[in-house]
Motif scaffolding. Structure first.
Motif, PDB file in Angstrom:
ATOM      1  N   VAL A 118      -4.945  13.761  -6.723  1.00  0.00           N
ATOM      2  CA  VAL A 118      -4.698  15.192  -6.948  1.00  0.00           C
ATOM      3  C   VAL A 118      -4.308  15.886  -5.651  1.00  0.00           C
ATOM      4  O   VAL A 118      -3.342  16.666  -5.612  1.00  0.00           O
ATOM      5  CB  VAL A 118      -5.943  15.859  -7.566  1.00  0.00           C
ATOM      6  N   VAL A 119      -5.018  15.591  -4.580  1.00  0.00           N
ATOM      7  CA  VAL A 119      -4.761  16.254  -3.302  1.00  0.00           C
ATOM      8  C   VAL A 119      -3.358  15.927  -2.783  1.00  0.00           C
ATOM      9  O   VAL A 119      -2.624  16.823  -2.327  1.00  0.00           O
ATOM     10  CB  VAL A 119      -5.838  15.846  -2.270  1.00  0.00           C
ATOM     11  N   CYS A 120      -2.965  14.674  -2.858  1.00  0.00           N
ATOM     12  CA  CYS A 120      -1.632  14.283  -2.373  1.00  0.00           C
ATOM     13  C   CYS A 120      -0.531  14.948  -3.193  1.00  0.00           C
ATOM     14  O   CYS A 120       0.496  15.378  -2.641  1.00  0.00           O
ATOM     15  CB  CYS A 120      -1.479  12.762  -2.418  1.00  0.00           C
ATOM     16  N   HIS A 121      -0.732  15.035  -4.495  1.00  0.00           N
ATOM     17  CA  HIS A 121       0.259  15.682  -5.361  1.00  0.00           C
ATOM     18  C   HIS A 121       0.356  17.175  -5.053  1.00  0.00           C
ATOM     19  O   HIS A 121       1.465  17.727  -4.944  1.00  0.00           O
ATOM     20  CB  HIS A 121      -0.125  15.467  -6.826  1.00  0.00           C
ATOM     21  N   LEU A 122      -0.770  17.821  -4.917  1.00  0.00           N
ATOM     22  CA  LEU A 122      -0.771  19.253  -4.600  1.00  0.00           C
ATOM     23  C   LEU A 122      -0.148  19.515  -3.240  1.00  0.00           C
ATOM     24  O   LEU A 122       0.555  20.511  -3.042  1.00  0.00           O
ATOM     25  CB  LEU A 122      -2.202  19.798  -4.632  1.00  0.00           C
ATOM     26  N   VAL A 158     -10.248  17.710 -14.134  1.00  0.00           N
ATOM     27  CA  VAL A 158      -9.475  18.828 -14.669  1.00  0.00           C
ATOM     28  C   VAL A 158     -10.213  20.148 -14.477  1.00  0.00           C
ATOM     29  O   VAL A 158      -9.624  21.169 -14.083  1.00  0.00           O
ATOM     30  CB  VAL A 158      -9.179  18.609 -16.166  1.00  0.00           C
ATOM     31  N   LYS A 159     -11.515  20.156 -14.750  1.00  0.00           N
ATOM     32  CA  LYS A 159     -12.316  21.377 -14.688  1.00  0.00           C
ATOM     33  C   LYS A 159     -12.261  22.010 -13.294  1.00  0.00           C
ATOM     34  O   LYS A 159     -12.152  23.230 -13.161  1.00  0.00           O
ATOM     35  CB  LYS A 159     -13.760  21.061 -15.070  1.00  0.00           C
ATOM     36  N   ILE A 160     -12.349  21.181 -12.271  1.00  0.00           N
ATOM     37  CA  ILE A 160     -12.282  21.708 -10.905  1.00  0.00           C
ATOM     38  C   ILE A 160     -10.920  22.349 -10.656  1.00  0.00           C
ATOM     39  O   ILE A 160     -10.819  23.410 -10.025  1.00  0.00           O
ATOM     40  CB  ILE A 160     -12.568  20.584  -9.888  1.00  0.00           C
ATOM     41  N   GLY A 161      -9.870  21.715 -11.174  1.00  0.00           N
ATOM     42  CA  GLY A 161      -8.534  22.289 -11.021  1.00  0.00           C
ATOM     43  C   GLY A 161      -8.393  23.624 -11.729  1.00  0.00           C
ATOM     44  O   GLY A 161      -7.880  24.596 -11.162  1.00  0.00           O
ATOM     45  N   THR A 209      -0.659  20.016 -14.457  1.00  0.00           N
ATOM     46  CA  THR A 209      -0.498  19.649 -13.043  1.00  0.00           C
ATOM     47  C   THR A 209      -1.448  18.520 -12.673  1.00  0.00           C
ATOM     48  O   THR A 209      -1.066  17.579 -11.967  1.00  0.00           O
ATOM     49  CB  THR A 209      -0.756  20.874 -12.144  1.00  0.00           C
ATOM     50  N   ILE A 210      -2.682  18.593 -13.150  1.00  0.00           N
ATOM     51  CA  ILE A 210      -3.646  17.518 -12.885  1.00  0.00           C
ATOM     52  C   ILE A 210      -3.158  16.212 -13.502  1.00  0.00           C
ATOM     53  O   ILE A 210      -3.217  15.138 -12.879  1.00  0.00           O
ATOM     54  CB  ILE A 210      -5.037  17.882 -13.427  1.00  0.00           C
ATOM     55  N   ASP A 211      -2.648  16.278 -14.729  1.00  0.00           N
ATOM     56  CA  ASP A 211      -2.141  15.073 -15.397  1.00  0.00           C
ATOM     57  C   ASP A 211      -0.981  14.470 -14.607  1.00  0.00           C
ATOM     58  O   ASP A 211      -0.887  13.238 -14.456  1.00  0.00           O
ATOM     59  CB  ASP A 211      -1.689  15.406 -16.819  1.00  0.00           C
ATOM     60  N   ALA A 212      -0.098  15.340 -14.109  1.00  0.00           N
ATOM     61  CA  ALA A 212       1.041  14.856 -13.321  1.00  0.00           C
ATOM     62  C   ALA A 212       0.557  14.196 -12.031  1.00  0.00           C
ATOM     63  O   ALA A 212       1.101  13.170 -11.600  1.00  0.00           O
ATOM     64  CB  ALA A 212       1.988  16.014 -13.000  1.00  0.00           C
ATOM     65  N   ALA A 213      -0.487  14.770 -11.438  1.00  0.00           N
ATOM     66  CA  ALA A 213      -1.032  14.213 -10.197  1.00  0.00           C
ATOM     67  C   ALA A 213      -1.642  12.832 -10.434  1.00  0.00           C
ATOM     68  O   ALA A 213      -1.422  11.890  -9.663  1.00  0.00           O
ATOM     69  CB  ALA A 213      -2.072  15.166  -9.620  1.00  0.00           C
ATOM     70  N   LEU A 214      -2.398  12.701 -11.492  1.00  0.00           N
ATOM     71  CA  LEU A 214      -3.058  11.425 -11.781  1.00  0.00           C
ATOM     72  C   LEU A 214      -2.064  10.335 -12.163  1.00  0.00           C
ATOM     73  O   LEU A 214      -2.361   9.138 -12.014  1.00  0.00           O
ATOM     74  CB  LEU A 214      -4.079  11.616 -12.910  1.00  0.00           C
ATOM     75  N   ALA A 215      -0.882  10.741 -12.612  1.00  0.00           N
ATOM     76  CA  ALA A 215       0.156   9.771 -12.986  1.00  0.00           C
ATOM     77  C   ALA A 215       1.143   9.512 -11.858  1.00  0.00           C
ATOM     78  O   ALA A 215       2.022   8.651 -11.991  1.00  0.00           O
ATOM     79  CB  ALA A 215       0.912  10.279 -14.218  1.00  0.00           C
ATOM     80  N   ASP A 216       1.010  10.222 -10.763  1.00  0.00           N
ATOM     81  CA  ASP A 216       1.952  10.123  -9.639  1.00  0.00           C
ATOM     82  C   ASP A 216       1.554   8.963  -8.730  1.00  0.00           C
ATOM     83  O   ASP A 216       0.497   9.010  -8.089  1.00  0.00           O
ATOM     84  CB  ASP A 216       1.939  11.443  -8.867  1.00  0.00           C
ATOM     85  N   PRO A 217       2.363   7.914  -8.638  1.00  0.00           N
ATOM     86  CA  PRO A 217       1.978   6.740  -7.834  1.00  0.00           C
ATOM     87  C   PRO A 217       2.199   6.914  -6.330  1.00  0.00           C
ATOM     88  O   PRO A 217       1.753   6.075  -5.542  1.00  0.00           O
ATOM     89  CB  PRO A 217       2.895   5.637  -8.378  1.00  0.00           C
ATOM     90  N   SER A 218       2.844   7.995  -5.932  1.00  0.00           N
ATOM     91  CA  SER A 218       3.207   8.139  -4.515  1.00  0.00           C
ATOM     92  C   SER A 218       2.005   8.422  -3.620  1.00  0.00           C
ATOM     93  O   SER A 218       2.122   8.368  -2.380  1.00  0.00           O
ATOM     94  CB  SER A 218       4.246   9.248  -4.349  1.00  0.00           C
TER      95      SER A 218
END
Length: 313
Positions: free
Chosen positions: A203-207, A240-243, A252-261
């Motif tokens: 999540v942090v890297c995606h954000l 998700v709740k924290i987000g 956005t959380i779902d996109a982060a968890l699916a982001d392999p980068s």
């Protein structure tokens, strides 16, 4: 020769300390070499002392022990003083520190900060930093008039560096003491080792890439959840709740968890940390200066020109 003399002085603390200080001055000034030949009696005493230290629950040299508590290194001397004073064995502090602040930089420089979810000191450092930092309109975290760049990293235990349970417990107890001293919420813990650290860093890297500025807020809340609220960060609903609580949508959380980068980001952070000769967290780099440890944040503040930064804990 030095080993033999120190062993002989074990029952005379003041003479022992004076001799040890002079010996270390000699050793660390490269004025002489070390004779590795040690007689059996000295080796026996050294081994016994080492065993006593480990049996008591610690592993580091330069460690003081008083009334059931360890105080390791110079950064815990102020806590030891407070303990002694509380027990009626002293009044006030006799410790003095000298450290001049650096002049303000002539050109803008960035402060890099390496943090890991499983490090309680990372949480304490982040909490301390965020109390006086601010996120500007561009999503940049500013601390001491300096841009701060986050370098997320995986826990050492997930980077192939094992940590015995005794060491983990010693670190936890010390971190709890430091947190109490700094009024940082701490103690109701859910160990974020494993998937919890993965989720947080994903999540942090995606954000960091797509919602600049939010990474700092999420990171603090996630660390707080793990280290003071015993929230399971392997649980999707909790992630998700924290987000949601800080204005980040479920999508956005779902996109982060699916982001392999995220793996490339944390690997780049790890490589950068090793390249400057460090491996633990929290670590800081400013220009060509590096330092490790939450209890060195005052050093960083001095680098950034804050002559009033409180020295020590």
């Amino acid at each position: 020769q030095v080993r033999k003399k120190l062993v002989a002085l074990e029952s005379k603390p003041l003479e022992y300390i004076k001799t040890a200080v002079e010996a270390r001055k000699h050793l660390f000034s490269d004025q002489d070499t070390i004779d590795d030949e040690t007689d059996a009696e000295t080796l026996h005493i050294l081994s016994k002392n080492r065993a006593e230290l480990e049996t008591s629950g610690h592993w580091l040299p330069g460690t003081l022990y008083y009334s059931g508590r360890f105080y390791h290194g110079i950064d815990r001397l102020s806590l030891l003083e407070a303990h002694l004073t509380h027990d009626g064995l002293g009044s006030g502090s006799i410790l003095t520190y000298t450290s001049a602040a650096s002049p303000p930089p002539t050109t803008p420089s960035k402060l890099e900060v390496w943090l890991s979810p499983r490090s309680p000191y990372s949480y304490i450092a982040l909490h301390t930093l965020m109390k006086t930092a601010a996120i500007n309109d561009s999503g940049v975290l500013i601390w001491e008039n300096t841009e701060v760049v986050l370098r997320p990293i995986m826990p050492m235990a997930m980077r192939g560096v094992p940590a015995p349970r005794k060491k983990v417990m010693t670190i936890f107890l010390d971190a709890a003491r430091v947190a109490r001293h700094l009024n940082v919420p701490f103690g109701f813990v859910r160990d974020p080792l494993g998937d919890a650290s993965v989720n947080i860093n994903k999540v942090v890297c995606h954000l960091q890439r797509h919602h600049k500025g939010k990474e700092w807020v999420y990171l603090l809340e996630a660390y707080k959840a793990a280290w003071s609220q015993a929230i399971d960060m392997t649980n999707y609903d909790n992630v998700v709740k924290i987000g949601l609580a800080i204005g980040i949508t479920k999508d956005t959380i779902d996109a982060a968890l699916a982001d392999p980068s995220w793996e490339q980001t944390v690997e780049a952070s790890r490589a950068a940390l090793l390249s400057v000769g460090l491996w633990g967290v929290p670590s800081f780099r400013y220009n060509n200066k590096t330092v490790w440890g939450q209890d060195r944040m005052w050093v960083v503040q001095r680098w950034l020109g804050n002559k009033d930064a409180t020295i020590g804990l």
